[in-house]
Design a protein around this motif. Structure first.
Motif, mmCIF file in Angstrom:
data_model
loop_
_atom_site.group_PDB
_atom_site.id
_atom_site.type_symbol
_atom_site.label_atom_id
_atom_site.label_comp_id
_atom_site.label_asym_id
_atom_site.label_seq_id
_atom_site.Cartn_x
_atom_site.Cartn_y
_atom_site.Cartn_z
ATOM 1 N N TYR A 98 98.849 85.133 86.670
ATOM 2 C CA TYR A 98 98.707 84.372 87.905
ATOM 3 C C TYR A 98 98.602 82.869 87.659
ATOM 4 N N VAL A 99 97.825 82.457 86.679
ATOM 5 C CA VAL A 99 97.696 81.020 86.425
ATOM 6 C C VAL A 99 99.034 80.426 86.006
ATOM 7 N N ASP A 100 99.716 81.063 85.071
ATOM 8 C CA ASP A 100 100.998 80.537 84.597
ATOM 9 C C ASP A 100 102.034 80.507 85.710
ATOM 10 N N MET A 101 102.071 81.572 86.520
ATOM 11 C CA MET A 101 103.053 81.648 87.598
ATOM 12 C C MET A 101 102.770 80.616 88.675
ATOM 13 N N LEU A 102 101.494 80.406 89.016
ATOM 14 C CA LEU A 102 101.152 79.495 90.107
ATOM 15 C C LEU A 102 101.223 78.034 89.700
ATOM 16 N N ILE A 103 101.081 77.731 88.426
ATOM 17 C CA ILE A 103 101.308 76.359 87.980
ATOM 18 C C ILE A 103 102.769 75.969 88.239
#
Length: 208
Positions: A98-103
């Motif tokens: 989620y963090v990588d995708m949302l960045i």
């Protein structure tokens, strides 16, 4: 042949630019308040070209909705239902995803929140995954852990904690940046720090 490849590349580039412009406008205004003319102004292309590629605002919105939902939910079932990874490893993998995708796609949480508020039936129709999550290895592993601890906690609490800790900062990013006077780069650095911190917090809540 070379000319044909150039035309195909130009076509794909135009289509992608229109979609990105539409994604931006739909995210900021919501579906109902968005006009095709708004998308034309944002993309720099005329209405006729947008209608040529996507036929209507409704069709364009559906394409973007499905793409965003696929990004938001598409890979997590593979994580949740993997028998070879532990519950703790699944927590790490979910947060990282989620963090990588949302960045890279920071507008998705607001887009989905707008969809929930304005057209929840469309969301329910396109994203009926509740039974898959409920029967996943992730849920069974959590239930086994709670049984060992003599506790009766619904697995959704764990899933909601992970999602809220990970996704909410991106949904609230404009406020967080403005109130704390931080740049996009500094915000992303904070999110990368959270990629390490959130699993620690979640595992502490689980007592592992």
């Amino acid at each position: 042949m070379m000319k044909e490849k150039e035309d195909i590349g130009k076509s794909e580039s135009t289509e992608q630019k229109i979609k990105e412009a539409a994604r931006k406008v739909f995210t900021s205004k919501g579906y109902a308040a968005t006009r095709t003319r708004d998308i034309a102004e944002e993309s720099g292309f005329n209405l006729a070209l947008i209608n040529y590629y996507f036929r209507s605002k409704e069709k364009l919105f559906e394409i973007i909705m499905l793409e965003n939902l696929q990004l938001f939910m598409g890979s997590i079932m593979g994580i949740l239902d993997e028998p070879a990874t532990s519950l703790e490893e699944k927590v790490d993998l979910l947060v990282t995803y989620y963090v990588d995708m949302l960045i890279v796609n920071p507008g998705i949480p607001v887009f989905i929140l707008n969809l929930i508020n304005n057209n929840p039936e469309a969301l329910k129709e396109k994203l009926d995954r509740a039974s898959l999550v409920a029967n996943s290895v992730f849920v069974k592993q959590f239930q086994e852990l709670m049984k060992k601890k003599g506790m009766n906690i619904h697995p959704l609490h764990l899933f909601m904690n992970i999602i809220s800790l990970t996704v909410f900062p991106f949904a609230a990013a404009p406020m967080i940046k403005a109130k704390n006077d931080i740049s996009d780069e500094a915000f992303n650095q904070l999110m990368l720090e959270r990629k390490k911190l959130i699993p620690m917090w979640v595992k502490a809540m689980m007592g592992v």
